[in-house]
Design an enzyme around this catalytic site. Structure first.
Site, mmCIF file in Angstrom:
data_model
loop_
_atom_site.group_PDB
_atom_site.id
_atom_site.type_symbol
_atom_site.label_atom_id
_atom_site.label_comp_id
_atom_site.label_asym_id
_atom_site.label_seq_id
_atom_site.Cartn_x
_atom_site.Cartn_y
_atom_site.Cartn_z
ATOM 1 N N GLU A 1 0.822 -1.203 0.000
ATOM 2 C CA GLU A 1 0.000 0.000 0.000
ATOM 3 C C GLU A 1 0.857 1.254 0.000
ATOM 4 O O GLU A 1 0.460 2.300 -0.473
ATOM 5 C CB GLU A 1 -0.906 -0.028 1.245
ATOM 6 C CG GLU A 1 -2.055 0.968 1.219
ATOM 7 C CD GLU A 1 -2.779 0.995 2.566
ATOM 8 O OE1 GLU A 1 -3.825 1.617 2.634
ATOM 9 O OE2 GLU A 1 -2.294 0.405 3.549
ATOM 10 N N SER B 1 -0.557 6.694 10.619
ATOM 11 C CA SER B 1 -0.488 8.155 10.763
ATOM 12 C C SER B 1 0.957 8.617 10.612
ATOM 13 O O SER B 1 1.896 7.832 10.724
ATOM 14 C CB SER B 1 -1.016 8.572 12.128
ATOM 15 O OG SER B 1 -0.093 8.192 13.130
ATOM 16 N N ASN B 2 1.132 9.886 10.367
ATOM 17 C CA ASN B 2 2.491 10.396 10.209
ATOM 18 C C ASN B 2 3.317 10.204 11.477
ATOM 19 O O ASN B 2 4.540 10.053 11.403
ATOM 20 C CB ASN B 2 2.455 11.867 9.785
ATOM 21 C CG ASN B 2 2.051 12.005 8.322
ATOM 22 O OD1 ASN B 2 1.600 11.033 7.700
ATOM 23 N ND2 ASN B 2 2.216 13.182 7.764
ATOM 24 N N GLU B 3 2.660 10.185 12.621
ATOM 25 C CA GLU B 3 3.381 9.898 13.868
ATOM 26 C C GLU B 3 3.917 8.460 13.834
ATOM 27 O O GLU B 3 5.065 8.211 14.222
ATOM 28 C CB GLU B 3 2.460 10.091 15.082
ATOM 29 C CG GLU B 3 2.145 11.559 15.409
ATOM 30 C CD GLU B 3 1.065 12.166 14.538
ATOM 31 O OE1 GLU B 3 0.420 11.416 13.763
ATOM 32 O OE2 GLU B 3 0.852 13.392 14.611
#
Lengths: 385, 399, 385, 399
Positions: free
Chosen positions: B244, B384-386
């Site tokens: 993905e 998430s970007n975190e």
């Protein structure tokens, strides 16, 4: 230098907060929005009963003689509860103009009705082309007998679809973007030639496009002197921006609080996500942004009544920059820290985020006002003492 | 070291570009360009056009209908697709469950599902996320209990994109509650028409309906719909998730949006000047363009590295693609709102569904604020970007 | 599309890296700096022996016929080791100009001597007022008999105090900031009328102010055609910026590596500070900034030889923006994450930080180049395909 | 709620301003304005002038020489001092050890030290930080062992500012190695002339010598130099550190630096235009000014709150003052480098010590890059900005 509320101000705060915490939770707000007007007439009446709609007006006009601090208190509370009722459009903008520049007769007619909740106003001012230039008006008003004939199209009039009276700006002289030559008129929303098309806004409020086609008004509809409305509009919009700053602080504070609460309760990887240092720091950074915004909202409140129009506007512009930037940072991160659920209509946080976005775009976004401050000789602080 | 496309690659690009020009319906293209969503039929029609050309599942092995393109060719194709802009083949089938099936599935599953995925005869959706799990995907609670030659599935999935159109859903389910959390998970394929499945729409802050909750109440699933081995589903999921990430940068789509920004900023005026003529606005846009050019080069480096490492072994540095890619998608949707300024205010949800009334203000305004709101998701979904920064810190930096 | 080094390039990289890792650790560097020239003549000789000084020149001039990729390899390595030797001033700038625009005779005289390490050059070009405008030159050259007389003051000439020959830009026609009318001359550093005042730079390199008072040179000192040097200067400076981008990537990579190493070893509150998620994410963000910078350094390398000068300069400017921004972010955070010791001369990290600061200010800082890119019609990406 | 200064406060401000105008040596003022350091004598002279006026220890209780000013008056005084700009009274005595002595010290200590601190007869320095401790201050290892009526001190301190001038040092030392780390710490006052003390300069990246390492090798310290109780030093240190935070925002100093930026940007040209006329530069500067105005209001709110809470109980929100204050100090030193552009390059360490040669380029250029480098410390010292965010997260947000 005193940042505390006096006794009357504390009472005002308590009563507004109490009304809204009782009657304005998330589900109630959804119901309020479903009324035809886009807000709850009942809440409006209750705000009138509390005296909130009367705050800025003189006692002789049914008002309470409150100042910028009282407005700040109400707007913060409105921000916290994402109130849909047209307080800003009616009391701050429409009422602000009549209160600032209206004749005694106009004040006597309009303000008591605003204060008791029976009259709602809208400020039909911006136009398709005006963007953030508050003097960019093409709508014209021409002398016709004793009165005037108004022609033009007004855009994005907040709560313009349900107001009973409109405060309309029109050009009686000068070029399209001149400060000089602007005039203000009180126009019945049902007057012949007025047509309105209401629409919902991104933040669940209401707006309208309003066409004025040969609308005839009497001489008594003119507010103040013909052609001299520019400074009035500037002053009222500055006060309105200060009020929006306070609303924004209320919204940011609530959004921050909800986010911190979420960090404490939401568990992932077996712990509350508030245990993750990165999210702790983000919360701290949001807090810094919030307090800096609050400070500038205070500053705007203090400067909204400054006599020197240039100094006033510079301060207001500076506040709007801070509000826009803090609002974007807090709003985007509030959604981010909530994760997926922050993206849904089912939590309040997304609604705060959208309201903050619209506040930034109202009367000039952060970049617009930054450019203004930067262009002033000497910038914000005087170049030498 | 040679940092330019070869003549062959440039020729391939022209071929792809010409195909898109001739075959992509103008209506479909325009909707994407405007920041609107295409409906189910437009997506199906376009994927079938691609499939006819043999390009719908270009990245699959040739034996299952793939093209045998090099990673660079694949990159070029995706870039052209996004800049056209054309809708991508439905990712839930083509990019997600398809590769899982041809890698881990039975021969029967391959025969039954792969051609239908390529031709989008089945619309697939993804049943991974659950309300209680979020970024901790393996914390899922939906159970599948064996009952003869069926599994009985109970639980809830969420953030299921376009489930309202779906014929099939691929699922992670817990088949062993006693095992450690990653070890009791299986990968199931479920017909959405099976009794006991309820789809509930989630309205997102942009006012749209893209995602759903899906509830499973004693849903009976034949055991032949298990992919691979029982309790090995987490391995298949990791495989799927790493696939993905490949196209997550969306450089082409952001390029296309930058074109759109320039176009609209040339139509909008601030006083006598066009918004595009404001030097500050131009600098903000240029800063985004520069970061995007850098990201494009970074993506090419990842692609070139992949050609060497072999497919399915993504560079952990590809987390950069997710982080920067989402930041730039968000920055560009934000700039579009800035262009339109006060006209971001009106909310016209009907706009996309063929509203007959004239728009409030300029006709291009309505989708822009919703798009900005909607794109906040890009730094949340897909890890998430975190989470991406955690991955870099651990897998790349060894912290 | 191929990002791998070929065999020769790999060998070049290995040999440069080996020399510098053997001879250029932190303490060695301090010693090198103490030489009168501000660098080690011995290292310079070794660079010559390795063929590094010969890279960009044609074989007929004692060179190796290398391209932008070979320069990139060397500059990255120079950046990693914070090399003080005047490779950039001599080979990239001075050598670049002779190589680009010199006559066969000039190339034959200068380039072999550069390649074998016996001749060092400096580019005496910028002046007090020029800032980032590469065509802003007040120094004049006037015809005098067969030759020329040069008068003017050159500022901030990199390694101008120790170079044996100077490449001097002077105006032979046109207005102070015209691209047209510039000429380039080869001037002996010891020529009559040349006076030099050397100074150390913030990043431990050397610079000089150079005064040219009635300096007489022969006709053979002129490089290329009189008045036509503008495009040559632009082209060589673009290539030089590309080289600086690569040096910067080397420095950023090393600085990032040292910081991550420090996070792994430095203990506080009983654990390695790299256990703190906030510092982990900072390290990750620095990594993202590094890789984005590396990508743009590659892009600059690729575009340094672009024929279309406008396209070339736009690409180079874009790369310089990215380098400046990434460099500031990585540099400031490398110091921050090291805490107090990052503030001292005793660790390499502060030296990298200072070098990055100076690279940003060389030939235009990030803002300068951003404004350039923004001002181009259509911006960086073409407005339509 | 009244957000303006009262007429009395404005009158006070004028009085302070007038005093500074008349008494601050021009040479001292100019050095500060230029971003250079004043030497020891200039600092001593100025503090004595303040002390003569009764203002050197304005924030102390009246009985020890303080002024009894309200927090707002103190704020006004500091603001005027920083904008003048005038050197602050030496903080190690006035703000740090002085309050510890008058709050926790013996009567003898008060009599012996306090007047000499006010008149800077003793130059104090601070011995808290150690190489191994950093942000984890309580992890200190320097020991003090009781030997009759002396302590024998062994260990090393670092980052000791201006120790090269110091007559005395106040120290945290470990007097009980068995106790938990905060509980075995004592607070000692040590004469710098005592045998066994070695000061080694640390050269910082700006080329300056501001901080030192201080080594203690069997240093004998009389027990009467212990402040308060043995093993209670951590409490006194916390008290000291909370005092330190009050003026950490340095709003006045940043205001003064903004004036300097405007001045130099009016002298530097970019082609035919002054740097100050570049709209982008003006916007960057305006953005800093706006954040600074907000910080000033925030500081006033903290000051007003302190007036109510009582002294010595700082608002945990005062971490904002440290974070934003240091960010803005850094932003302004960065803008000064931007103004001077390429002329940041020459390194002229001799400049401050009265170099006789002409400067390279404009005379105001030399201190600017070193100042920028030096000010990176502001987000590190006094509890790094990361530590401040930890404090907000814990103490304010309850995370």
């Amino acid at each position: 230098m005193d940042f505390d509320l006096n006794e009357e101000q504390s009472m005002l705060k308590d009563s507004v907060d109490k009304l809204l915490s009782n009657r304005y939770d998330f589900d109630a707000r959804k119901k309020h929005a479903k009324h035809a007007e886009g807000f709850s007439p009942e809440i409006w009446t209750q705000l009138a009963e509390l005296g909130v709609l009367a705050i800025p007006f003189a006692e002789e006009h049914g008002g309470l003689g409150g100042g910028a601090v009282e407005t700040m208190i109400v707007m913060e509370s409105i921000g916290r509860s994402l109130v849909l009722e047209p307080y800003f459009a009616t009391v701050i903008l429409g009422g602000g103009i009549v209160n600032t520049a209206g004749s005694d007769a106009q004040k006597g007619e309009i303000l008591p009705a605003v204060a008791d909740g029976s009259l709602r106003l809208a400020f039909a001012h911006a136009e398709r082309q005006s963007r953030y230039n508050i003097f960019d008006v093409k709508t014209t008003a021409k002398k016709s007998g004793d009165g005037w004939v108004i022609d033009g199209e007004k855009a994005l009039v907040l709560h313009g679809d349900s107001a009973q009276k409109l405060i309309v700006s029109a050009r009686t002289a000068g070029g399209q973007r001149d400060e000089d030559g602007l005039s203000l008129f009180i126009v019945d929303a049902g007057a012949k030639g007025v047509s309105r098309r209401g629409f919902p806004t991104q933040d669940m409020q209401r707006g309208a496009e309003i066409t004025l086609a040969g609308v005839q008004v009497g001489a008594d509809a003119l507010i103040g002197e013909a052609g001299k409305a520019g400074p009035v509009i500037a002053q009222v919009i500055d006060a309105a921006i200060a009020a929006l700053c306070s609303e924004a602080v209320g919204a940011m504070e609530a959004m921050h609080k909800e986010t911190i609460e979420y960090l404490k309760t939401r568990k992932q990887f077996g712990v509350a996500i508030g245990q993750f240092q990165v999210l702790q720091h983000r919360g701290a950074e949001m807090f810094v942004a919030l307090e800096q915004a609050r400070s500038m909202a205070y500053y705007a409140t203090m400067m909204a009544s400054e006599k020197d129009a240039a100094e006033r506007h510079k301060a207001i512009a500076a506040a709007k920059v801070q509000i826009g930037r803090s609002g974007k940072f807090i709003g985007q991160n509030a959604v981010q820290l909530h994760g997926g659920v922050g993206m849904t209509m089912e939590l309040k946080v997304g609604h705060y985020f959208k309201r903050m976005t619209m506040i930034d775009l109202a009367f000039g976004d952060a970049d617009h006002h930054l450019a203004y401050v930067a262009a002033q000789p000497g910038g914000l602080l005087p170049a030498s003492l | 070291m040679d940092l330019r496309f070869t003549p062959e690659e440039l020729k391939f690009r022209d071929e792809v570009r010409a195909f898109f020009k001739e075959n992509l319906p103008e209506e479909t293209r325009k909707k994407l360009e405007a920041g609107e969503h295409n409906g189910k039929q437009a997506i199906v029609d376009w994927q079938r056009a691609l499939n006819k050309k043999g390009w719908a599942v270009f990245q699959w092995p040739v034996e299952y209908g793939g093209t045998g393109w090099t990673p660079t060719q694949q990159y070029i194709f995706l870039e052209e697709m996004q800049t056209a802009p054309a809708p991508p083949p439905l990712p839930f089938g083509v990019n997600m469950v398809g590769p899982v099936i041809y890698t881990f599935g039975s021969e029967e599953q391959k025969k039954k599902f792969l051609p239908r995925i390529a031709n989008i005869d089945d619309w697939w959706c993804q049943g991974f996320s659950e309300p209680g799990a979020g970024s901790d995907l393996a914390g899922l609670k939906t159970t599948a209990k064996r009952d003869g030659d069926h599994y009985i599935v109970n639980g809830q999935k969420t953030w299921t994109t376009l489930a309202q159109h779906a014929d099939w859903i691929f699922m992670l389910v817990r088949t062993d509650s006693a095992a450690k959390k990653q070890e009791g998970i299986s990968f199931l394929l479920i017909d959405m028409k099976t009794p006991g499945i309820t789809v509930r729409p989630i309205q997102t802050i942009d006012g749209g309906h893209e995602v759903n909750e899906v509830f499973f109440d004693d849903v009976r699933v034949p055991v032949e719909n298990l992919v691979g081995q029982e309790n090995k589903g987490w391995d298949y999921a990791k495989f799927l998730l790493s696939n993905e990430r490949v196209n997550i940068a969306r450089v082409g789509a952001t390029k296309q949006r930058i074109r759109r920004i320039k176009e609209l900023a040339s139509l909008e005026f601030d006083g006598e000047d066009r918004v595009i003529d404001n030097p500050r606005f131009r600098e903000k846009l240029a800063a985004v363009e520069i970061e995007l050019k850098a990201l494009e080069m970074t993506q090419l480096r990842v692609v070139a590295g992949e050609a060497k490492r072999g497919k399915g072994k993504p560079d952990p540095a590809s987390s950069i693609l997710k982080i920067k890619g989402s930041e730039l998608q968000q920055a560009t949707t934000e700039l579009l709102v800035e262009v339109i300024g006060p006209y971001a205010l009106p909310f016209e949800p009907e706009h996309e569904d063929g509203w007959n009334e004239p728009p409030v203000g300029p006709e291009y305004a309505a989708p822009l604020a919703p798009q900005y709101f909607n794109y906040r998701k890009t730094s949340i979904y897909g890890g998430s970007n975190e989470i991406q920064k955690n991955i870099i810190a651990k897998a790349v930096l060894g912290l």
